[in-house]
Design a protein around this motif. Structure first.
Motif, PDB file in Angstrom:
ATOM      1  N   GLY A 240      37.534  33.258  39.200  1.00 54.36           N
ATOM      2  CA  GLY A 240      37.425  32.501  37.966  1.00 54.36           C
ATOM      3  C   GLY A 240      38.201  33.200  36.863  1.00 54.36           C
ATOM      4  O   GLY A 240      38.368  34.427  36.890  1.00 54.36           O
ATOM      5  N   VAL A 242      38.864  33.308  32.485  1.00 53.95           N
ATOM      6  CA  VAL A 242      38.519  32.902  31.127  1.00 53.95           C
ATOM      7  C   VAL A 242      39.496  33.586  30.177  1.00 53.95           C
ATOM      8  O   VAL A 242      39.823  34.768  30.356  1.00 53.95           O
ATOM      9  N   LYS A 417      33.990  34.938  41.686  1.00 54.28           N
ATOM     10  CA  LYS A 417      32.914  33.942  41.657  1.00 54.28           C
ATOM     11  C   LYS A 417      31.911  34.188  42.774  1.00 54.28           C
ATOM     12  O   LYS A 417      30.837  33.577  42.782  1.00 54.28           O
ATOM     13  N   ASP A 421      28.513  33.907  38.002  1.00 53.87           N
ATOM     14  CA  ASP A 421      28.571  32.508  37.615  1.00 53.87           C
ATOM     15  C   ASP A 421      29.645  32.330  36.540  1.00 53.87           C
ATOM     16  O   ASP A 421      29.997  33.277  35.821  1.00 53.87           O
ATOM     17  N   ASP A 422      30.130  31.116  36.386  1.00 52.69           N
ATOM     18  CA  ASP A 422      31.140  30.855  35.362  1.00 52.69           C
ATOM     19  C   ASP A 422      30.602  31.146  33.960  1.00 52.69           C
ATOM     20  O   ASP A 422      31.341  31.630  33.087  1.00 52.69           O
ATOM     21  N   THR A 423      29.329  30.858  33.731  1.00 46.50           N
ATOM     22  CA  THR A 423      28.757  31.141  32.406  1.00 46.50           C
ATOM     23  C   THR A 423      28.733  32.640  32.126  1.00 46.50           C
ATOM     24  O   THR A 423      28.954  33.068  30.996  1.00 46.50           O
TER      25      THR A 423
END
Length: 471
Positions: A240, A242, A417, A421-423
């Motif tokens: 992932g 960000v 991942k 978690d993405d959060t």
């Protein structure tokens, strides 16, 4: 060039790199490390790299293919296979001809960029047979019947390529396309094979001193403990990403702190990464990995190939010291590591003997790198756009990349991942950006007092901890 490479003194080469007549050449230490990974577990696409471009404006396909072929002939790693030897270590075998260009149609769809992404993603999943095929695959796929729009995908194994090589490839490809092969670009004065011989001889001379330094630098350090959403390690799992964009005022303050501490903007960012990881894991003493370009001689700078090494940077946090003092100590850590960069990471791993498994990196869990500016590319009369493939796998549990040059300075956090978690990934990236912003706004403040939450977020947390009663 990465900030981590550019902002610090180069490790001096013991002697100039010069051409040699010996053949076949051994693998370089970087190649040997990747070959070990390749042969110690089922082959994967984990170490594939890619340069993919969407080209609009009716490109001259013959000229483009010719430019690619001439590029490959100039840079022998792009046509080198590994030849195992029953009576010794494997060697390089340079093929005479460049790989064929694949003109199969692009992935189906209506949107040109979506088709380009799907095509590039499919190519990135290719598993190279490093003993039999060159470590470069070229796909040149039209996206319309008229040939006005095409996607060019160059997929490379890390054995033949690194981050520095990207700029060389783009520059020479553009120049050769513009010239249409006349006059031809000159070949480098030395070859990657010359470098492999030189590196081995230099390392034989310096190995023991380098081992003594690194054993001392990492003595007693513990693995970084991360509070993950799931147990284990995450190398090889889905990745992932960000991104947290830094404001112009924050970037201005980062440069001011760097000047105050007598160091680079990357050292400022790394000090913040150390502090955030320490706070996140509740640990002061741990190791973060960092790439280093490995081109310690000017003669190596024009070469495409894999020169990169991995350095281990020890945090040794002191929460009571000021952030600017933390930056100064981080600079010293960086400078010492760069001065001893010639020891291959694989040799350090063997010397220290950590636990080795396919789902983890030995010695570190978090990684960090810096980039001066995003790549740019212009191809004679064409509209060019970079294509980012989807579905990349993670090489690290956590990886912070600081893009500190260009018009949009950015902190990019890549996370496995498998673990996060993405959060959680988004939260950690935001906290890193907020910490960096607060730290450079008052660099004399103690590291332990630098906030990593925005005021509104902090108030909500305190209200929750106090049962909703915050006087």
């Amino acid at each position: 060039m990465s900030t981590s490479e550019a902002a610090l003194p180069r490790a001096p080469a013991r002697a100039p790199v010069v051409p040699v007549a010996e053949r076949p050449a051994p693998l370089s230490t970087a190649q040997a490390r990747l070959w070990f990974v390749h042969t110690s577990r089922p082959p994967t696409a984990e170490y594939n790299l890619q340069v993919a471009l969407l080209l609009r404006g009716k490109p001259d396909l013959d000229a483009l293919v010719g430019a690619i072929h001439r590029l490959v002939r100039r840079h022998e790693p792009l046509r080198t296979v590994v030849e195992p030897r029953p009576d010794g270590p494997p060697v390089q075998r340079v093929l005479a001809d460049p790989p064929a260009v694949d003109h199969r149609p692009a992935a189906p769809g209506a949107d040109a960029m979506a088709r380009a992404v799907a095509t590039a993603s499919g190519e990135l999943a290719h598993v190279f047979d490093l003993e039999r095929e060159p470590p470069l695959r070229v796909r040149l796929a039209p996206l319309d019947d008229a040939g006005d729009t095409v996607v060019l995908v160059l997929t490379l194994h890390h054995l033949a390529f690194d981050g520095w090589s990207t700029a060389i490839l783009l520059r020479e490809l553009a120049e050769d396309y513009r010239r249409r092969g006349e006059p031809a670009l000159p070949a480098p004065e030395i070859s990657y094979s010359d470098y492999a011989w030189w590196e081995r001889r230099t390392l034989d001379h310096d190995r023991e001193a380098l081992l003594r330094y690194w054993r001392g630098a990492l003595d007693g350090v513990r693995e970084l403990e991360l509070p993950t959403d799931r147990p284990g390690h995450g190398v090889g799992g889905p990745m992932g990403t960000v991104r947290h964009e830094l404001s112009a005022s924050t970037m201005e303050r980062i440069r001011a702190v760097a000047a105050q501490a007598g160091t680079s903007t990357f050292a400022v960012a790394l000090a913040a990464w150390f502090a955030v990881l320490g706070r996140y894991g509740g640990q002061r003493d741990f190791v973060v990995g960092m790439p280093v370009g490995g081109r310690t001689d000017l003669a190596l700078e024009p070469l495409i190939g894999c020169f990169v090494n991995t350095l281990c940077l020890r945090s040794a946090l002191r929460p009571g010291e000021s952030f600017v003092e933390s930056v100064r100590r981080t600079h010293l850590t960086l400078a010492d590591a760069m001065a001893h960069q010639a020891l291959p990471f694989e040799e350090l791993v063997r010397a220290l003997g950590p636990d080795r498994r396919a789902d983890r990196n030995p010695l570190f869990r978090a990684f960090c790198s810096g980039v001066d500016a995003p790549p740019s590319f212009e191809l004679d009369g064409l509209d060019c756009e970079f294509v980012a493939p989807a579905g990349t796998s993670s090489r690290f549990d956590l990886n912070a990349t600081f893009l500190l040059g260009g018009p949009r300075p950015t902190v990019q956090l890549d996370y496995s991942k498998t673990l996060f978690d993405d959060t959680t990934g988004a939260d950690l990236a935001r906290r890193l950006g907020v910490f960096l912003d607060w730290a450079v706004s008052r660099p004399e403040r103690a590291v332990r007092d630098v906030a990593w939450m925005m005021p509104g977020e902090r108030r909500r947390v305190l209200e929750t901890l106090n049962g909703g009663d915050l006087a």
